[in-house]
Design an enzyme around this catalytic site. Structure first.
Site, PDB file in Angstrom:
ATOM      1  N   LEU A 117      -4.524   2.843  -1.772  1.00 20.56           N
ATOM      2  CA  LEU A 117      -5.720   2.233  -2.340  1.00 20.56           C
ATOM      3  C   LEU A 117      -6.730   3.313  -2.721  1.00 20.56           C
ATOM      4  O   LEU A 117      -7.347   3.272  -3.775  1.00 20.56           O
ATOM      5  CB  LEU A 117      -6.319   1.262  -1.317  1.00 20.56           C
ATOM      6  CG  LEU A 117      -7.459   0.404  -1.844  1.00 20.56           C
ATOM      7  CD1 LEU A 117      -6.984  -0.469  -3.010  1.00 20.56           C
ATOM      8  CD2 LEU A 117      -8.009  -0.475  -0.730  1.00 20.56           C
TER       9      LEU A 117
ATOM     10  N   ASP B   8       0.831  -1.207   0.000  1.00 15.07           N
ATOM     11  CA  ASP B   8       0.000   0.000   0.000  1.00 15.07           C
ATOM     12  C   ASP B   8       0.863   1.253   0.000  1.00 15.07           C
ATOM     13  O   ASP B   8       0.442   2.303  -0.460  1.00 15.07           O
ATOM     14  CB  ASP B   8      -0.934  -0.006   1.216  1.00 15.07           C
ATOM     15  CG  ASP B   8      -2.005   1.058   1.077  1.00 15.07           C
ATOM     16  OD1 ASP B   8      -2.745   1.015   0.072  1.00 15.07           O
ATOM     17  OD2 ASP B   8      -2.079   1.937   1.935  1.00 15.07           O
TER      18      ASP B   8
END
Lengths: 518, 427
Positions: free
Chosen positions: A416, A280
């Site tokens: 994200l 991430d």
């Protein structure tokens, strides 16, 4: 005369107050006019102290200037001693009292009080808050630290002092707890923490330690060098902000204590290192960051940003003139020129010119960033009340590294989220002008009629436009996800300039893309 | 024609002795006034000539306001300025020139004196007249002192307005009296007062300071001025020197105070008490209704005032007469007996009044009195809370709209809230 709208540091006597308020059993008598008590509320409101700062003000008024200000000072000092019965007193003048030339040191001496009375010379028209704090702490140490008559016996548990934490210090309370815990974990005993929580009696036994841990050079460097010269105590150089620096700090401390550095360092654990590696965080790579603050925090933040989070440092600066050289050296490592200034308009101009995607700074940079629509996190004093949090939130040590990761990444779009916005760009409730969901609350449904050719806000107004954009090229540019669009625009314009292309077409855009992807 | 306020000689605290104290004062200096004055005068800029301490004070007091390109700044004196006076004047010219280039929208510039500039005797009035000559008609430059050695907190407004009085235009009107309301009020309060004056049929009235420096009210011998704030001694004197006459009245705090103030306004321009009464009755009744709920909670509770703004006496009067609170000590930084005569008469006899401060001794008295509520500055509030007292920080009483009928309930609410909070947290 200097035209000032905002000042990063207060006057030097506020620095002295930060030392007096941090300590116990110390009282400060400040020769000052009515009104200078405003500084009390920095401690009672911003730091939310439950006690008044141990400061007595003489509060002279215009009608006193005829001649009895010296008596006023003597009475105030005598009464303060009788009421508070401190172990030691500080006496000094604020900026106005410096002009009327009473001599607080001499006047206090004439009172012959049965405790050490330390006169402070704080040149208010040349120096500032941090200098005042450093000088005050140095004078206290110099007066009160007792030189042992015989050298300390070797052997036994190694001991150190922790120097530098003060009142109104950015996260000093929790840094001390974190570092003390770290030191005790590797087998060290902490002799005295000063000035925060120390009394004059504690300062008297500074010599009982083998060495000093300097957490904040801005306040403790001067006192620590005196202790090195006079008591032979070495001092640490590494500031344990960030995982790597904390590890280096542990090694340095272990070496000074005569412990095994490798064994000590294996204990090291921080979640932030894994978080930064997790996929991430890929989106953090190369994020442009501008760093400004006091020298210690700015240098440390730039290092963590570049080496531990993979950001690109596009600006580094500090208002601490005393440590300008260190900041310049650090800036050189990132190929940027250090900004040494206490003029926030200059800082604002530098941020605008650098076009960062994240600003790490003080309270002022928070407001500058807000104005420019940039994400920002606070890394240094001056700070407002929300940065004296109730929860545990150090900057130093391994827990500090976790705190840094969370608080710096939070204002950015998480990976994200950014990816989704790229995919659903133009969606009525999920568009590029929506604030991160954790910051701006609900996204306002905005009509998606995007204003046509408009410069991207990420690049900043200072980016000169060398060539005109053809409308279709501009349209094509908007198809590029917004978080890399600024870079694409800059690269294309630079390319067009280098090839002397007068109008940027779709061809130029893709030529540039190919050129830079080599 | 002041028959509307029944004052009997010797009543209340009119002749009460006042405890005068000297010692450490826990108060702001007059520079702080800039923070609300610059909001009121929208084309004015306040340039403090002082030290880093002054800049630090204003930024601490102004909180976050400083970032909206504020209309105040500090010219910080450094060593070179202290070396010779001629040089300092040149420096000042340079700073002002740079400032006005940066802010072409400014029409009125105040050079504000501070303790350092007063002590080195930097002649700011000479600088102001020199700069005025240079920049008129575009910008008028005035000066006043907001230094701590001369002014306490709200006295900064007094000094500022007094500096503005000499430049007020002369009124050409010669006969019918005109009413001037003196003292910076929140815009919302000013608008409410305007509506009530209109309802009374009062035509000729103006507010001072005005929102724009290019629309300053004119004054002359037919001007009657009514103070909206209790800290305007010098301004009143300057207005009187230009022939205007003061209308005596209590201050417009609470339903009763505002009624008396409105009656005084009406009487000053020859309106009958009945006319005024008719115009203000609906608003007065709303105020009384709003106060009833708070009265239940405050009745019988005791209150202690540390000195801060000179609003203490009118506030104490309001809290005791309209909300039934018991007054322990009412401290004020400065007591203007003439301007506060009506307030003194309305205070309950036997109230301990103190002027000036010796903060340690006053804290001892406060601890001994064990009041239910303490009104004090931010430097004392949290430490007193930690000792178990309930406090109301006083600076809020200057920054919040509290005057007039519609704000009476809000004003009472400022005192009930800390008590309610204490109960909630203890439960």
């Amino acid at each position: 005369m200097q035209l000032t709208l905002w000042t990063y540091e207060g006057p030097p006597h506020v620095g002295a107050m930060r030392i007096a308020t941090a300590m116990r059993e110390v009282h400060y008598v400040l020769h000052a006019p009515q009104g200078d008590t405003y500084a009390d509320l920095l401690f009672t409101m911003i730091e939310r102290q439950a006690k008044r700062p141990p400061v007595t003000y003489t509060t002279f008024q215009a009608r006193d200037l005829g001649g009895d200000t010296a008596d006023l000072f003597k009475n105030a000092t005598r009464e303060a001693f009788e009421r508070f019965r401190p172990q030691a007193m500080l006496v000094g003048a604020s900026c106005t009292a410096e002009l009327i030339q009473d001599d607080p040191g001499g006047l206090a001496q004439a009172l012959a009080l049965p405790i050490p009375v330390i006169p402070l010379e704080l040149p208010a028209y040349q120096r500032k808050e941090n200098w005042g704090a450093a000088e005050t702490f140095y004078q206290l140490v110099r007066t009160l630290a007792v030189k042992p008559t015989q050298p300390r016996e070797k052997g036994g548990q190694p001991r150190c002092n922790i120097l530098g934490p003060t009142s109104l210090g950015f996260r000093h309370r929790d840094d001390v707890r974190e570092i003390r815990q770290l030191l005790e974990q590797i087998g060290l005993a902490v002799n005295v923490v000063a000035p925060l929580g120390a009394s004059p009696q504690d300062l008297a036994r500074l010599a009982d330690a083998d060495f000093n841990v300097v957490l904040y050079p801005e306040t403790a460097h001067q006192a620590a060098s005196w202790l090195t010269r006079n008591l032979g105590q070495p001092a640490t150089k590494t500031i344990p902000i960030g995982v790597a620096a904390t590890r280096a700090f542990v090694r340095e401390v272990a070496q000074l204590a005569g412990l095994d550095p490798d064994a000590a360092a294996t204990e090291a654990q921080a979640r932030s290192a894994w978080y930064a590696k997790s996929v991430d965080s890929n989106y953090l790579t190369g994020k442009r960051v501008f760093v400004f603050g006091d020298a210690t925090h700015a240098i440390a933040a730039a290092r963590v940003a570049a080496r531990e989070l993979g950001f690109k440092v596009v600006g580094l600066g500090s208002y601490s003139r005393e440590f300008a050289r260190d900041v310049r050296e650090a800036a050189a490592q990132y190929g940027v020129e250090a900004l040494i200034s206490d003029d926030y308009l200059e800082v604002e101009a530098a941020i605008t010119a650098a076009g960062p995607e994240l600003v790490l700074g003080t309270q002022m940079e928070r407001h500058i960033a807000k104005r420019l629509g940039l994400p920002c996190a606070v890394i240094s004093a001056p700070v407002h009340v929300q940065d004296f949090p109730a929860r545990y939130s150090p900057q130093m040590g391994f827990e500090g590294a976790n705190v840094l990761f969370d608080s710096w990444v939070h204002p950015l779009m998480m990976g994200l989220e950014e990816h989704l916005i790229g995919m659903f760009r133009g969606d009525f409730e999920f568009h590029e002008d929506a604030a991160p969901s954790h910051l701006g609350g609900a996204a306002k449904p905005v009509p998606i009629a995007l204003p046509a050719p408009e410069p991207d806000k990420q690049e900043g107004p200072a980016a000169a436009i060398p060539a005109a954009w053809a409308p279709d090229a501009e349209k094509e540019l908007r198809k590029i996800p917004f978080f890399v669009r600024g870079k694409a625009r800059r690269n294309t314009e630079a390319y067009a300039l280098s090839k002397a292309v007068p109008v940027i077409t779709i061809e130029t855009l893709y030529d540039a893309k190919a050129h830079f992807s080599r | 024609m002041s028959a509307v306020i029944p004052i009997h000689a010797g009543s209340g605290c009119s002749d009460a002795p006042v405890l005068k104290e000297r010692g450490q004062r826990e108060v702001f200096c007059g520079l702080t006034g800039i923070i609300w004055l610059h909001r009121k005068m929208q084309d004015a800029f306040f340039l403090v000539v002082g030290s880093r301490t002054c800049a630090h004070l204003i930024q601490s007091a102004a909180g976050v306001m400083i970032f909206a390109e504020p209309r105040f700044a500090t010219a910080i004196l450094d060593e070179r300025d202290l070396a010779g006076l001629a040089d300092a004047q040149d420096e000042l010219d340079r700073v002002v020139k740079r400032l006005l280039e940066r802010r072409p929208d400014i029409r009125l510039l105040f050079l504000v004196g501070s303790c350092p500039s007063e002590v080195i005797k930097l002649d700011l009035s000479r600088a102001a007249s020199r700069l005025s000559q240079q920049f008129m008609p575009q910008v008028r430059v005035l000066n006043y002192s907001g230094s701590g050695i001369e002014t306490t907190f709200t006295q900064g407004e007094d000094a500022c307005l007094a500096a503005l009085v000499p430049v007020l235009p002369v009124s050409m009107q010669q006969q019918a009296p005109e009413l001037l309301i003196v003292g910076a009020l929140a815009d919302v309060v000013e608008d409410q007062f305007s509506r009530l004056f209109n309802a009374m049929g009062l035509k000729q009235f103006a507010f001072f300071p005005s929102r724009s420096s290019t629309a300053l009210p004119a004054i002359g011998p037919q001007t009657r001025f009514l103070l909206a704030q209790p800290f305007l001694g010098d301004t009143a004197k300057a207005l009187e020197a230009r022939g205007a006459r003061r209308v005596a009245s209590p201050f417009p705090l609470g339903a009763e105070g505002t009624t008396a103030w409105m009656q005084a306004a009406g009487a000053a321009v020859g309106l009958s008490a009945a006319t005024v009464d008719q115009a203000i009755t609906p608003a007065r009744q709303r105020a009384e209704l709003a106060l009833a709920a708070h009265r239940e909670q405050l009745q019988g509770k005791s209150i202690f005032f540390f000195p801060d703004s000179q609003l203490e006496l009118p506030l104490a009067r309001f809290l005791s007469r309209e909300l039934g609170m018991t007054l322990t000590e009412v401290g004020t930084p400065y007591l203007h007996r003439q301007h506060l005569a009506e307030e003194l008469a309305w205070l309950p006899a036997g109230t301990l009044l103190s002027e000036g401060q010796d903060v340690e001794k006053q804290l001892d008295r406060c601890r001994a009195a064990r009041p239910d509520v303490v009104v004090c500055g931010l430097g004392l509030a949290n430490p007193l809370e930690a000792e178990g007292f309930t406090t109301k920080w006083s600076i809020e009483l200057v920054f919040t709209p509290i005057q007039g009928f519609e704000q009476a309930g809000d004003l009472a609410g400022l005192f009930t809230r800390p008590l309610t909070r204490r109960q909630l947290l203890a439960a």
